[in-house]
Design a protein around this motif. Sequence first.
Motif: not given
Length: 729
Positions: A380-382, A373-374, A529-530, A523-526
């Motif tokens: 996703a961020d970059y 997930v990370n 976001q993805v 992880l759930r919040e990520y």
Amino acid sequence: MAIFRFEALKSAANRKPVAVEEIGRKSELFGANVFNDKAMRQHLTSEAYKAVRAAIEHGVKIDRKMAEYVALGMKEWAMSKGATHYTHWFQPLTGTTAEKHDAFFETSMDGSDPVEKFSGSTLVQQESDASSFPNGGIRNTFEARGYTAWDPTSPAFVYGTTLCIPTVFVSYTGEALDNKAPLLRALSTIDVAATEVAKYFDKNIKKVTPTLGWEQEYFLIDIDLAASRPDILQTGRTLLGHTSAKGQQLEDHYFGSIPTRVLNYMRDLENECILLGIPAKTRHNEVAPNQFELAPIFEETNLAVDHNSLLMDVMQKVAERHNFKVLFHEKPFKGVNGSGKHNNWSLATDTGVNLLSPGKTPMSNLQFLTFFVNTIKAVADYEELLRASIASASNDYRLGANEAPPAIISVFIGEQLIKVLEELEGVSTGKLSPEEKTDLKLNVVGKIPDVMLDNTDRNRTSPFAFTGNKFEFRAVGSTANCANSMTTLNAIVAKQLMDFKQEVDALIAKENLKKDEAIFNVLREYIKQVKHILFEGDGYSKEWEIEAEKRGLSNHKNTPDALKAKVSQKSLDLFEAVNVMSNKEVEARYEIELEEYVKKVQIESRVLGDIIRNHIIPTAFRYQNVLIENIKGLKEIFGKDYEQYADEQIKILKKISEHINQLNAKMHAMMDARKEANALTNIEQKAHDYCNKVKPFFDDIRYHADKLELMVDNELWTLTKYRELLFTR
């Protein structure tokens, strides 16, 4: 020149496979020409050996006194392999490798007392003339000094009669002037960041190593046929040429029987690879005619990057022995698949665990989910920065075509893992109930297969896909140095893991949550976001372009647009935060890559103009004269009624004249656009002008030239045709 084309065809048709001598069992000869652990044990003192191992494993600096002992042992080993010279082998920002050879041989001032000498100071560092290498404004033109510094993590090797010592290349003021230095920094940062996170699951983990397995695609063309094409020689691709009636549509080349000449080339190449410690594993026919692939066993990323750079050089040298020309260009031929270099990336611990491999226990699966997930969150961020890392003039021709992923960066993980993430997202926030903990560990995480098998289908239209136990960055171009994409990928994942650990530790400290609960909550919040980066469908479709725009994903279809992300404040902050590149180093690379883009399009436009003026138009004139003489003859025979007998010849003559006129007009318009672009001093504006005002003429010019190829007598056409380039074995 027309004779040269047919001479080249005759020469190629009469080629015989070059015999290849077997070198013996590969397992016994692997790395025979590498100063590897076995060689170091034999040729170094125990203290020198320990110093090098400490440098490799822990980054401990080797002092000059110990370097003398290492240099002595390395020289004796290299000379036993036939080496007479040594070089600091580095990777400047030209995209290729560089080397300057110095002899071991030295004499005293009066020419007496000849001796073979190689000192520790020479091993560790050399001053190199940096004046002609790209620097992006890091130094003034008159400041020529640069330094190469030994990288002990990548072993020295002997190639031919030269000891090659992998090094970094930096300016007098310390800024990186190469691809290796930023990569090493990124690998060091992700090692620390990933190790800290991995210790949540196993306190015994002391080191995490990013691994890379690249897949090198390439074309092989007979050397004389390649020499008959000015565009191939100067640009690496065909700027003109009508598609062959038979291309790849029958799908009969892919994984087919390898032609004997090619197979002998591959065997010879693999022999060289074995001696140089390049773990070549796979060879096969690719989709397009005369297209092939070589892939190695996974290695530590820095070594894998060095091996790929070395391989590309070795491939060309071996090809000459077999009368081949290797084409690495991403799109050397119109109408058939181009070439990529898929980068398969993962993270391995010093305890022998692949952090991106689903495990057999709830805890190991939680570990897998954490790094899985990370990584997606980092992409996703970059995503714009990741797109910029694979941008080049040549890769622009490939991205989005039917053999390559689109310019839109998305992540494919497969239906099963999508469901796992959806279930994980659905768990309530805060502290977990006993039932939820059990459900998570047994039902959700447990749904991931407990063996190292691909739990997803493959999506060839995805630029970044999870393939069971690794992520495959499919958008990297075949000419690229893997260091660029790997520096970026490891940097963004390192930054993400650092942020993740801060968030988890904060939840543990402030919310009094257990470690597993804190990890699950973050992880759930990520996962929420993805969602916009996850895509399972057809990346080639127009619908995806529309959908991607709605999701806020970038779609930079050309290099000047894509590269802008490199110097955004977000990217500058990232590289500084993870200690990979300073603002000055990033901005220098941005300028260098824009300059390279301009120069490559400029060269292509000049070569195209030369071919039109000196090949296409004169050949068309020659055929026009043949038609004119034919029409005159018909007039002499049939008198005033000749037109009914010469109707088709007249139509062809008119059509050829139309194409010549259009060709000439488009060529001059392109030249004018190029002159206007050249007058610009701002490199960004110049790159955009070459992209948007010069390059569009390429397709227009090609259209008329390719039409003429179909109309002009084959015996007069000077350029070797596609059917000959792609199907001459």
